[in-house]
Structures are given as C-alpha cells and as structure tokens.
Design a protein around this motif. Sequence first.
Motif, PDB file in Angstrom:
ATOM      1  N   ASN A   1      42.571  33.456 -57.753  1.00  0.00           N
ATOM      2  CA  ASN A   1      42.139  34.305 -56.645  1.00  0.00           C
ATOM      3  C   ASN A   1      40.636  34.147 -56.434  1.00  0.00           C
ATOM      4  OD1 ASN A   1      44.779  35.226 -56.363  1.00  0.00           O
ATOM      5  ND2 ASN A   1      44.445  36.967 -57.728  1.00  0.00           N
TER       6      ASN A   1
ATOM      7  N   ARG B   1      45.544  35.192 -62.511  1.00  0.00           N
ATOM      8  CA  ARG B   1      45.058  35.818 -61.277  1.00  0.00           C
ATOM      9  C   ARG B   1      43.555  35.581 -61.090  1.00  0.00           C
ATOM     10  NH1 ARG B   1      48.627  41.257 -61.530  1.00  0.00           N
ATOM     11  NH2 ARG B   1      49.842  40.934 -59.630  1.00  0.00           N
ATOM     12  N   LYS B   2      42.817  35.796 -62.154  1.00  0.00           N
ATOM     13  CA  LYS B   2      41.354  35.634 -62.078  1.00  0.00           C
ATOM     14  C   LYS B   2      40.991  34.215 -61.685  1.00  0.00           C
ATOM     15  CE  LYS B   2      37.114  36.309 -64.779  1.00  0.00           C
ATOM     16  NZ  LYS B   2      36.562  36.737 -66.090  1.00  0.00           N
TER      17      LYS B   2
ATOM     18  N   GLY C   1      51.229  38.886 -51.395  1.00  0.00           N
ATOM     19  CA  GLY C   1      50.257  39.526 -52.273  1.00  0.00           C
ATOM     20  C   GLY C   1      50.829  40.584 -53.165  1.00  0.00           C
TER      21      GLY C   1
ATOM     22  N   ASP D   1      45.313  38.072 -53.417  1.00  0.00           N
ATOM     23  CA  ASP D   1      46.084  37.945 -54.652  1.00  0.00           C
ATOM     24  C   ASP D   1      47.482  37.444 -54.302  1.00  0.00           C
ATOM     25  OD1 ASP D   1      47.207  38.107 -57.117  1.00  0.00           O
ATOM     26  OD2 ASP D   1      46.867  40.242 -57.406  1.00  0.00           O
TER      27      ASP D   1
END
Length: 232
Positions: free
Chosen positions: A208, A204-205, A230, A214
């Motif tokens: 995104n 995710r980091k 999302g 997200d």
Amino acid sequence: MPAPDLLLVEDDAALAELVQWHFAKEGYAIRHTPNGEDAMILVRERLPDIILLDWMIEGMSGIELCRQLRRAPATANVPIIMLTARGEEEDRVRGLETGADDYVTKPFSPRELVARVNAVLRRVRPALAGETLIYADIEMDTVGHRVKRAGKSISLGPTEFRLLRHFLERPCWVFSRERLLDSVWGQDSDIELRTVDVHIRRLRKAINIDGLPDIIRTVRSAGYSLDKDGAE
C-alpha cells in the motif's frame, strides 16, 4: 506451483472412478464424496480450487449444495461445474442461476470435461496460465521473484511473497487464517494463527505504497481477501 485441488461430488461409483483417473493423469489433487453433506465438510476442511458437482447426489442435492456454497463468503468464488443427466434448457438455466460456472450433461467425454475445468481455472487462477500474476495494479513475476504495484517495484520478504502469490492465484477469494497457515506455511507448521495477522500487516505496509488504497480486505469472522474494493 501446487497441483490444483479438485473436489468431485458424484454418487455414480464407476463414473467417479473414471473422472478421478483422467484428472489424476493431468496432475490434479482429487478428493471424492458421493454425499452432499460430506462435501460441505470437505470444503470447510480445505477449500478446493474447483468443484465438480452432480445434480442428483445422496443427502443434500447438488443444487442446494451449490446454493449454500455461493451464500458463504469463504466459498462464494469457488468455481463449480455441474454434472447431470438433466439436459433440458430449464434445468441448465436453473443450475447456472444457482451459481454454477459451467454445466456438463451426461454422458460426456472425460477429455472434454478436463478441458472445461482447465478453461475455468485459467480464468479464476491465472497462475495456471503463465508465470506472471496480475490483479488490479499488482503484477508478480513468479520466476524472477519481482513484484510491482502501479509500475513501482516492491520489496517483499519470502513469507510475504508467498502470501501475496497465494492471494494473486485466487483474487477475491476469502481465506481463513487456518487456510492461509496451511497453504503458505504448510500443514505441518507449528506457527500460531496470530502470525498470519503479523505477516498480513507487513504485506499491507509493503504494497500500500504512495497512498494507494488498501487492496487486502479484512472479512470479519472469516479472514482475508485480495480485493480491489479495499478493506472493510
């Protein structure tokens, strides 16, 4: 790329053997059961890429099995092709309205059935059609091991790359932590389930970026999904 996982639910032993032979020749990994309840157990043990489902089977009917699979978040997007001797229009419509992706009337050509399955999988699993996977604004070059989102390059570790690839091959499917552990790390892995959460956070980091939404959805009590709507 792993072989497509096909679940055949058919109680005609001779037909089941014929269908299995043709798909094995095409490189499919095949599981077979003549029973609707047993089919549900097999689906929960390992999510198939596609299901060939006879209308009239032992135990739970094919229509009811299809209905239950469509209601559950983890199986709602698994492609289902109905196999049946019922050729009337009303029966075909009922099967499609229940959630089947396609409908093949017996008797059928095994070669045509293989072609139908390949066509459905190309729509839902892009990896079968080429070396570039695309969903929403994410693009993955599976050969060059490059990933872009909204045209910007993203750096991923090997595990995050495999994890994203698994999601891209089956966008919008909901995967449990157990399923991800088996598919990405391997069934013989001793890694704990919480490790999946750690790598999901890292992925995710990484993807995104620049305030983009997200794209990995957390499905409560079910798992994770790559979904442009999302996270919940």
